[in-house]
Design a protein around this motif. Sequence first.
Motif, PDB file in Angstrom:
ATOM      1  N   SER A   1      -0.122  60.496  73.558  1.00  0.00           N
ATOM      2  CA  SER A   1      -0.202  60.007  74.967  1.00  0.00           C
ATOM      3  C   SER A   1      -1.775  59.817  75.134  1.00  0.00           C
ATOM      4  CB  SER A   1       0.300  61.238  75.984  1.00  0.00           C
ATOM      5  OG  SER A   1       1.592  61.610  75.774  1.00  0.00           O
ATOM      6  N   LEU A   2      -2.122  58.686  76.128  1.00  0.00           N
ATOM      7  CA  LEU A   2      -3.298  58.235  76.126  1.00  0.00           C
ATOM      8  C   LEU A   2      -3.812  57.902  77.602  1.00  0.00           C
ATOM      9  CD1 LEU A   2      -3.438  55.790  73.265  1.00  0.00           C
ATOM     10  CD2 LEU A   2      -4.329  57.877  73.081  1.00  0.00           C
ATOM     11  N   VAL A   3      -4.895  58.192  78.225  1.00  0.00           N
ATOM     12  CA  VAL A   3      -5.281  57.777  79.487  1.00  0.00           C
ATOM     13  C   VAL A   3      -6.420  56.789  79.074  1.00  0.00           C
ATOM     14  CG1 VAL A   3      -6.244  58.216  81.593  1.00  0.00           C
ATOM     15  CG2 VAL A   3      -4.674  59.930  80.610  1.00  0.00           C
ATOM     16  N   VAL A   4      -6.207  55.537  79.468  1.00  0.00           N
ATOM     17  CA  VAL A   4      -7.309  54.421  79.239  1.00  0.00           C
ATOM     18  C   VAL A   4      -7.835  54.129  80.478  1.00  0.00           C
ATOM     19  CG1 VAL A   4      -7.723  52.163  78.441  1.00  0.00           C
ATOM     20  CG2 VAL A   4      -6.047  53.433  77.334  1.00  0.00           C
ATOM     21  N   ARG A   5      -9.063  54.287  80.430  1.00  0.00           N
ATOM     22  CA  ARG A   5     -10.214  53.717  81.769  1.00  0.00           C
ATOM     23  C   ARG A   5     -10.557  52.194  81.698  1.00  0.00           C
ATOM     24  NH1 ARG A   5     -15.557  56.386  83.358  1.00  0.00           N
ATOM     25  NH2 ARG A   5     -16.026  55.319  81.690  1.00  0.00           N
ATOM     26  N   SER A   6     -10.203  51.495  82.352  1.00  0.00           N
ATOM     27  CA  SER A   6     -10.470  49.930  82.277  1.00  0.00           C
ATOM     28  C   SER A   6     -11.516  49.697  83.410  1.00  0.00           C
ATOM     29  CB  SER A   6      -9.176  48.926  82.324  1.00  0.00           C
ATOM     30  OG  SER A   6      -9.661  47.862  82.356  1.00  0.00           O
ATOM     31  N   ARG A   7     -12.445  49.275  83.298  1.00  0.00           N
ATOM     32  CA  ARG A   7     -13.645  48.766  84.344  1.00  0.00           C
ATOM     33  C   ARG A   7     -13.139  47.774  84.631  1.00  0.00           C
ATOM     34  NH1 ARG A   7     -18.912  51.554  81.219  1.00  0.00           N
ATOM     35  NH2 ARG A   7     -18.052  53.545  81.431  1.00  0.00           N
ATOM     36  N   ARG A   8     -12.096  46.804  84.357  1.00  0.00           N
ATOM     37  CA  ARG A   8     -11.887  45.558  85.047  1.00  0.00           C
ATOM     38  C   ARG A   8     -10.862  45.663  86.170  1.00  0.00           C
ATOM     39  NH1 ARG A   8     -10.308  41.996  79.986  1.00  0.00           N
ATOM     40  NH2 ARG A   8      -8.915  43.871  79.708  1.00  0.00           N
TER      41      ARG A   8
ATOM     42  N   MET B   1       3.693  50.919  78.692  1.00  0.00           N
ATOM     43  CA  MET B   1       2.719  51.412  79.710  1.00  0.00           C
ATOM     44  C   MET B   1       3.446  52.131  80.694  1.00  0.00           C
ATOM     45  SD  MET B   1      -0.481  50.198  81.197  1.00  0.00           S
ATOM     46  CE  MET B   1      -0.350  48.553  80.204  1.00  0.00           C
ATOM     47  N   ASP B   2       3.034  53.510  80.910  1.00  0.00           N
ATOM     48  CA  ASP B   2       4.041  54.370  81.776  1.00  0.00           C
ATOM     49  C   ASP B   2       3.541  54.249  83.056  1.00  0.00           C
ATOM     50  OD1 ASP B   2       5.565  55.390  79.782  1.00  0.00           O
ATOM     51  OD2 ASP B   2       3.970  56.680  79.033  1.00  0.00           O
ATOM     52  N   VAL B   3       2.027  54.304  83.623  1.00  0.00           N
ATOM     53  CA  VAL B   3       1.782  54.172  84.849  1.00  0.00           C
ATOM     54  C   VAL B   3       0.357  53.424  84.843  1.00  0.00           C
ATOM     55  CG1 VAL B   3       0.645  55.665  86.630  1.00  0.00           C
ATOM     56  CG2 VAL B   3       2.627  56.709  85.325  1.00  0.00           C
ATOM     57  N   VAL B   4       0.148  52.542  85.831  1.00  0.00           N
ATOM     58  CA  VAL B   4      -0.938  51.842  86.131  1.00  0.00           C
ATOM     59  C   VAL B   4      -1.455  52.127  87.551  1.00  0.00           C
ATOM     60  CG1 VAL B   4      -2.104  49.599  86.477  1.00  0.00           C
ATOM     61  CG2 VAL B   4      -0.175  49.871  85.010  1.00  0.00           C
ATOM     62  N   GLU B   5      -2.968  52.779  87.513  1.00  0.00           N
ATOM     63  CA  GLU B   5      -3.282  53.398  88.609  1.00  0.00           C
ATOM     64  C   GLU B   5      -4.732  52.810  89.162  1.00  0.00           C
ATOM     65  OE1 GLU B   5      -4.332  58.013  90.075  1.00  0.00           O
ATOM     66  OE2 GLU B   5      -4.226  57.646  88.121  1.00  0.00           O
ATOM     67  N   PRO B   6      -4.605  51.825  89.928  1.00  0.00           N
ATOM     68  CA  PRO B   6      -5.925  51.282  90.388  1.00  0.00           C
ATOM     69  C   PRO B   6      -6.551  52.329  91.123  1.00  0.00           C
ATOM     70  CG  PRO B   6      -3.914  49.988  91.272  1.00  0.00           C
ATOM     71  CD  PRO B   6      -3.530  51.278  90.776  1.00  0.00           C
ATOM     72  N   MET B   7      -8.056  52.158  90.855  1.00  0.00           N
ATOM     73  CA  MET B   7      -8.849  53.047  91.625  1.00  0.00           C
ATOM     74  C   MET B   7     -10.154  52.439  91.916  1.00  0.00           C
ATOM     75  SD  MET B   7      -7.361  56.076  91.244  1.00  0.00           S
ATOM     76  CE  MET B   7      -8.648  57.379  91.207  1.00  0.00           C
ATOM     77  N   GLY B   8      -9.781  51.273  92.420  1.00  0.00           N
ATOM     78  CA  GLY B   8     -11.349  50.537  92.993  1.00  0.00           C
ATOM     79  C   GLY B   8     -11.912  49.489  92.148  1.00  0.00           C
ATOM     80  N   ALA B   9     -13.101  49.893  91.756  1.00  0.00           N
ATOM     81  CA  ALA B   9     -13.809  49.549  90.416  1.00  0.00           C
ATOM     82  C   ALA B   9     -13.066  49.377  89.359  1.00  0.00           C
ATOM     83  CB  ALA B   9     -15.374  49.880  90.553  1.00  0.00           C
ATOM     84  N   GLU B  10     -12.192  50.455  88.842  1.00  0.00           N
ATOM     85  CA  GLU B  10     -11.520  50.661  87.509  1.00  0.00           C
ATOM     86  C   GLU B  10     -10.262  50.963  87.843  1.00  0.00           C
ATOM     87  OE1 GLU B  10     -14.549  53.472  86.159  1.00  0.00           O
ATOM     88  OE2 GLU B  10     -13.240  55.092  87.029  1.00  0.00           O
ATOM     89  N   THR B  11      -9.555  50.734  86.598  1.00  0.00           N
ATOM     90  CA  THR B  11      -8.025  51.108  86.703  1.00  0.00           C
ATOM     91  C   THR B  11      -7.515  52.187  85.456  1.00  0.00           C
ATOM     92  OG1 THR B  11      -7.498  48.863  87.397  1.00  0.00           O
ATOM     93  CG2 THR B  11      -5.830  50.305  86.368  1.00  0.00           C
ATOM     94  N   TYR B  12      -6.950  52.995  85.751  1.00  0.00           N
ATOM     95  CA  TYR B  12      -6.564  54.116  84.873  1.00  0.00           C
ATOM     96  C   TYR B  12      -5.076  53.636  84.460  1.00  0.00           C
ATOM     97  CZ  TYR B  12     -10.315  57.081  86.023  1.00  0.00           C
ATOM     98  OH  TYR B  12     -11.495  57.782  86.188  1.00  0.00           O
ATOM     99  N   LEU B  13      -4.909  53.624  82.945  1.00  0.00           N
ATOM    100  CA  LEU B  13      -3.646  53.151  82.313  1.00  0.00           C
ATOM    101  C   LEU B  13      -3.189  54.370  81.641  1.00  0.00           C
ATOM    102  CD1 LEU B  13      -5.028  49.774  80.861  1.00  0.00           C
ATOM    103  CD2 LEU B  13      -3.822  50.148  82.971  1.00  0.00           C
ATOM    104  N   TYR B  14      -2.030  54.828  81.851  1.00  0.00           N
ATOM    105  CA  TYR B  14      -1.255  56.059  81.085  1.00  0.00           C
ATOM    106  C   TYR B  14      -0.482  55.242  80.334  1.00  0.00           C
ATOM    107  CZ  TYR B  14      -3.625  58.517  84.921  1.00  0.00           C
ATOM    108  OH  TYR B  14      -4.535  59.204  85.640  1.00  0.00           O
ATOM    109  N   LEU B  15      -0.503  55.529  78.894  1.00  0.00           N
ATOM    110  CA  LEU B  15       0.254  55.069  77.793  1.00  0.00           C
ATOM    111  C   LEU B  15       0.787  56.068  77.008  1.00  0.00           C
ATOM    112  CD1 LEU B  15      -2.756  52.791  76.733  1.00  0.00           C
ATOM    113  CD2 LEU B  15      -1.247  52.137  78.492  1.00  0.00           C
ATOM    114  N   ARG B  16       1.619  55.750  76.220  1.00  0.00           N
ATOM    115  CA  ARG B  16       2.414  56.534  74.903  1.00  0.00           C
ATOM    116  C   ARG B  16       2.368  55.664  73.871  1.00  0.00           C
ATOM    117  NH1 ARG B  16       7.921  58.662  76.970  1.00  0.00           N
ATOM    118  NH2 ARG B  16       7.596  56.599  78.329  1.00  0.00           N
TER     119      ARG B  16
END
Length: 62
Positions: free
Chosen positions: A21-28, A1-16
């Motif tokens: 390259s992927l950006v994953v939006r987790s609603r947890r 995992m390259d970057v974990v970006e908490p955004m309140g109600a969800e988290t963006y995970l930047y992966l390779r």
Amino acid sequence: MDVVEPMGAETYLYLRTSRHSLVVRSRRPEEKRAEGKTHRFAVDLKQTRFFDPQSGVALAAP
């Protein structure tokens, strides 16, 4: 995992992966993933969106 970006109600995970390259939006919001670590994920393809890497335009769903 390259970057974990908490955004309140969800988290963006930047992966390779080895090829993508992927950006994953987790609603947890409790996602506690560590940057720089390896993790396993399950992907719900019904909730997946793909974008052209050059233009950023969303690709049509299959």
